[in-house]
Design a protein around this motif. Structure first.
Motif, PDB file in Angstrom:
ATOM      1  N   GLU A  20     -30.656 -12.242 -22.375  1.00  0.00           N
ATOM      2  CA  GLU A  20     -31.646 -12.740 -23.328  1.00  0.00           C
ATOM      3  C   GLU A  20     -32.064 -11.647 -24.314  1.00  0.00           C
ATOM      4  O   GLU A  20     -32.250 -11.913 -25.503  1.00  0.00           O
ATOM      5  CB  GLU A  20     -32.859 -13.273 -22.570  1.00  0.00           C
ATOM      6  CG  GLU A  20     -32.579 -14.567 -21.808  1.00  0.00           C
ATOM      7  CD  GLU A  20     -33.719 -14.951 -20.875  1.00  0.00           C
ATOM      8  OE1 GLU A  20     -33.918 -16.168 -20.662  1.00  0.00           O
ATOM      9  OE2 GLU A  20     -34.406 -14.047 -20.350  1.00  0.00           O
ATOM     10  N   LEU A  21     -32.214 -10.416 -23.822  1.00  0.00           N
ATOM     11  CA  LEU A  21     -32.573  -9.299 -24.703  1.00  0.00           C
ATOM     12  C   LEU A  21     -31.506  -9.067 -25.769  1.00  0.00           C
ATOM     13  O   LEU A  21     -31.822  -8.806 -26.938  1.00  0.00           O
ATOM     14  CB  LEU A  21     -32.779  -8.021 -23.893  1.00  0.00           C
ATOM     15  CG  LEU A  21     -34.117  -7.848 -23.185  1.00  0.00           C
ATOM     16  CD1 LEU A  21     -34.078  -6.611 -22.292  1.00  0.00           C
ATOM     17  CD2 LEU A  21     -35.251  -7.727 -24.202  1.00  0.00           C
ATOM     18  N   ARG A  65     -31.228 -17.422 -27.311  1.00  0.00           N
ATOM     19  CA  ARG A  65     -30.845 -18.347 -26.254  1.00  0.00           C
ATOM     20  C   ARG A  65     -31.325 -17.815 -24.908  1.00  0.00           C
ATOM     21  O   ARG A  65     -30.999 -16.692 -24.510  1.00  0.00           O
ATOM     22  CB  ARG A  65     -29.333 -18.558 -26.211  1.00  0.00           C
ATOM     23  CG  ARG A  65     -28.886 -19.597 -25.172  1.00  0.00           C
ATOM     24  CD  ARG A  65     -27.411 -19.888 -25.280  1.00  0.00           C
ATOM     25  NE  ARG A  65     -27.066 -20.503 -26.553  1.00  0.00           N
ATOM     26  CZ  ARG A  65     -27.223 -21.812 -26.812  1.00  0.00           C
ATOM     27  NH1 ARG A  65     -27.720 -22.632 -25.888  1.00  0.00           N
ATOM     28  NH2 ARG A  65     -26.877 -22.293 -27.983  1.00  0.00           N
ATOM     29  N   ALA A  66     -32.111 -18.623 -24.209  1.00  0.00           N
ATOM     30  CA  ALA A  66     -32.585 -18.272 -22.881  1.00  0.00           C
ATOM     31  C   ALA A  66     -31.505 -18.551 -21.847  1.00  0.00           C
ATOM     32  O   ALA A  66     -30.530 -19.279 -22.107  1.00  0.00           O
ATOM     33  CB  ALA A  66     -33.851 -19.059 -22.553  1.00  0.00           C
ATOM     34  N   PRO A 101     -40.724  -8.250 -23.392  1.00  0.00           N
ATOM     35  CA  PRO A 101     -39.333  -8.025 -22.993  1.00  0.00           C
ATOM     36  C   PRO A 101     -39.146  -7.949 -21.483  1.00  0.00           C
ATOM     37  O   PRO A 101     -38.026  -8.149 -20.991  1.00  0.00           O
ATOM     38  CB  PRO A 101     -38.990  -6.694 -23.666  1.00  0.00           C
ATOM     39  CG  PRO A 101     -40.297  -5.985 -23.798  1.00  0.00           C
ATOM     40  CD  PRO A 101     -41.296  -7.070 -24.069  1.00  0.00           C
ATOM     41  N   LYS A 102     -40.228  -7.681 -20.762  1.00  0.00           N
ATOM     42  CA  LYS A 102     -40.122  -7.593 -19.309  1.00  0.00           C
ATOM     43  C   LYS A 102     -39.844  -8.947 -18.669  1.00  0.00           C
ATOM     44  O   LYS A 102     -39.438  -9.022 -17.510  1.00  0.00           O
ATOM     45  CB  LYS A 102     -41.398  -6.977 -18.729  1.00  0.00           C
ATOM     46  CG  LYS A 102     -41.628  -5.531 -19.176  1.00  0.00           C
ATOM     47  CD  LYS A 102     -42.920  -4.970 -18.633  1.00  0.00           C
ATOM     48  CE  LYS A 102     -43.147  -3.547 -19.135  1.00  0.00           C
ATOM     49  NZ  LYS A 102     -44.441  -2.980 -18.658  1.00  0.00           N
ATOM     50  N   GLN A 103     -40.067 -10.007 -19.437  1.00  0.00           N
ATOM     51  CA  GLN A 103     -39.815 -11.352 -18.935  1.00  0.00           C
ATOM     52  C   GLN A 103     -38.411 -11.846 -19.284  1.00  0.00           C
ATOM     53  O   GLN A 103     -38.046 -12.964 -18.949  1.00  0.00           O
ATOM     54  CB  GLN A 103     -40.845 -12.330 -19.513  1.00  0.00           C
ATOM     55  CG  GLN A 103     -42.288 -11.983 -19.199  1.00  0.00           C
ATOM     56  CD  GLN A 103     -42.574 -11.930 -17.712  1.00  0.00           C
ATOM     57  OE1 GLN A 103     -42.140 -12.820 -16.965  1.00  0.00           O
ATOM     58  NE2 GLN A 103     -43.267 -10.887 -17.267  1.00  0.00           N
ATOM     59  N   ALA A 143     -31.911 -23.072 -23.150  1.00  0.00           N
ATOM     60  CA  ALA A 143     -32.844 -23.461 -24.199  1.00  0.00           C
ATOM     61  C   ALA A 143     -32.876 -22.416 -25.325  1.00  0.00           C
ATOM     62  O   ALA A 143     -32.602 -21.234 -25.101  1.00  0.00           O
ATOM     63  CB  ALA A 143     -34.246 -23.627 -23.615  1.00  0.00           C
ATOM     64  N   ILE A 144     -33.187 -22.873 -26.523  1.00  0.00           N
ATOM     65  CA  ILE A 144     -33.374 -21.970 -27.657  1.00  0.00           C
ATOM     66  C   ILE A 144     -34.877 -21.751 -27.832  1.00  0.00           C
ATOM     67  O   ILE A 144     -35.646 -22.707 -28.000  1.00  0.00           O
ATOM     68  CB  ILE A 144     -32.779 -22.550 -28.953  1.00  0.00           C
ATOM     69  CG1 ILE A 144     -31.278 -22.813 -28.779  1.00  0.00           C
ATOM     70  CG2 ILE A 144     -33.044 -21.609 -30.122  1.00  0.00           C
ATOM     71  CD1 ILE A 144     -30.477 -21.553 -28.542  1.00  0.00           C
TER      72      ILE A 144
END
Length: 410
Positions: free
Chosen positions: A109-110, A35-36, A102-104, A40-41
């Protein structure tokens, strides 16, 4: 596979054992929805590969990177099988990863991503099956999330499912310095074997966790660390750098280049006059051109794959000893094994006990490596492959040999 085939040729390995080593025991590709922050998924691909479990549960890191592919993960799992066998751990080789930047991602989210990945691979991992660990762009927090999520999925806490956890979540003391401490043992023992000076000059490429800790350890042992570098540049002092001061400078200003020493080009670091060179930074850092300029007599690979194949051949021709990464950088996986053993036995080992066992394991493994190299007249890298592949092959033959013999006879 070329390195495995070369080792198999040296060992006179049976075709069926060679074929077994050519492919992983298990390969899993999964969808990883998360999940962002905008609600959003999103879905990204993930992988987990167990190359060999002939010597014990698979063991290997989990990386988050945009370049992660099934082929890359399978290759890295194979190398982990060799690494765990070279240091004679009761483990096999595995690897995992997610194709993502992962930097985004935010912290939330991580966590969503990591827990989703854990659920997706939960049926293929476990303390007695396959044990993930940190790798590129993953660390303690990711392992804590994975252990917690696996416990939720299985209905009971099982901290031994992953290693590299925080101390509070069942991690091991000594894990943060394990790679450096293991490499230190390799450097000291190899320097003694090669009869290098007690105050031999050392150059370390990379001043991150492993490089900085190793520099401090070797300086305390009486070596002269005459050159170090980080991503922004390199410094040199032929009298020996004050490593404590260098570390303080980097902490205060972000780079070693601000330390009061001669500033040199990064490519010139590897050509400094020294007895020992430790690449502790990037893969492929020493290419053919750099190999021609190296002046060290001993190289200890604290990084993964820092010497290209062509450079390796040049260094061999120049009679420069290279202790390969499968041993020189194995301190991390050894202490990971210790963490797993502590979790399984419900024990907590002291930092001193971990350090002593690590040193003993590295010393014995190095002795084994030099013995194979001498007995078969091989360079250390080839000897390491022969040692590791030979141990895996022996386990495969013991585990499957009778069944195969029956099939061949029928």
């Amino acid at each position: 596979l070329h390195a495995i085939d070369s080792a198999a040729d040296e060992l006179g390995m049976a075709d069926w054992v060679r074929a077994t080593l050519h492919q992983p025991e298990r390969s899993l590709a999964v969808q990883v929805p998360y999940r962002a922050d905008d609600g959003a998924i999103r879905v990204v691909p993930g992988y987990r590969v167990a190359h060999s479990m002939a010597r014990g549960p698979a063991k290997g890191g989990t990386r988050f990177h945009m370049d992660v592919t099934a082929t890359e993960v399978a290759g890295l799992a194979t190398l982990m099988s060799v690494k765990t066998a070279v240091v004679d751990l009761p483990l096999g080789g595995g690897k995992g990863g997610i194709t993502v930047d992962p930097k985004q991602l935010s912290e939330t989210e991580l966590e969503s991503l990591t827990r989703s990945y854990t659920r997706a691979i939960a049926g293929s991992i476990g303390p007695d099956l396959d044990i993930p660990a940190p790798d590129v762009n993953t660390g303690q927090r990711h392992m804590d999330w994975m252990a917690d999520e696996f416990g939720r999925v299985t209905g009971r806490p099982q901290p031994g499912v992953v290693t590299g956890k925080s101390i509070a979540a069942g991690g091991s003391l000594g894990r943060d310095t394990a790679t450096a401490a293991g490499c230190r043992t390799v450097v000291i023992a190899s320097a003694r074997r090669m009869e290098l000076p007690a105050d031999a000059r050392v150059v370390i490429q990379g001043f991150g966790n492993a490089g900085a800790h190793l520099a401090a350890m070797l300086a305390a042992d009486g070596f002269r660390v005459v050159g170090v570098s980080d991503s922004r540049g390199a410094i040199h002092d032929p009298r020996g750098l004050d490593i404590g001061a260098v570390a303080a400078t980097k902490a205060a200003h972000g780079s070693v280049i601000h330390h009061d020493a001669e500033l040199i080009a990064p490519e010139d670091l590897l050509a400094l006059d020294c007895e020992i060179l430790v690449p502790a930074a990037l893969e492929g850092a020493i290419d053919a051109a750099e190999a021609e300029r190296v002046r060290a007599r001993l190289i200890a690979e604290a990084a993964n794959g820092p010497v290209t194949d062509r450079a390796d051949a040049i260094l061999h021709d120049r009679q420069i000893a290279v202790v390969p990464d499968v041993l020189a950088s194995a301190g991390g996986v050894i202490v990971s094994c210790f963490e797993w053993q502590q979790n399984q036995r419900e024990e907590r080992w002291s930092a001193r006990y971990v350090a002593d066992r690590l040193e003993q394991r590295m010393q014995h493994s190095l002795d084994d490596l030099w013995a194979v190299a001498a007995a078969r007249d091989l360079d250390l890298r080839t000897a390491a492959m022969v040692l590791g592949v030979g141990r895996i092959a022996a386990a495969i033959e013991e585990r499957h040999g009778l069944d195969v013999a029956r099939e061949l006879a029928s």
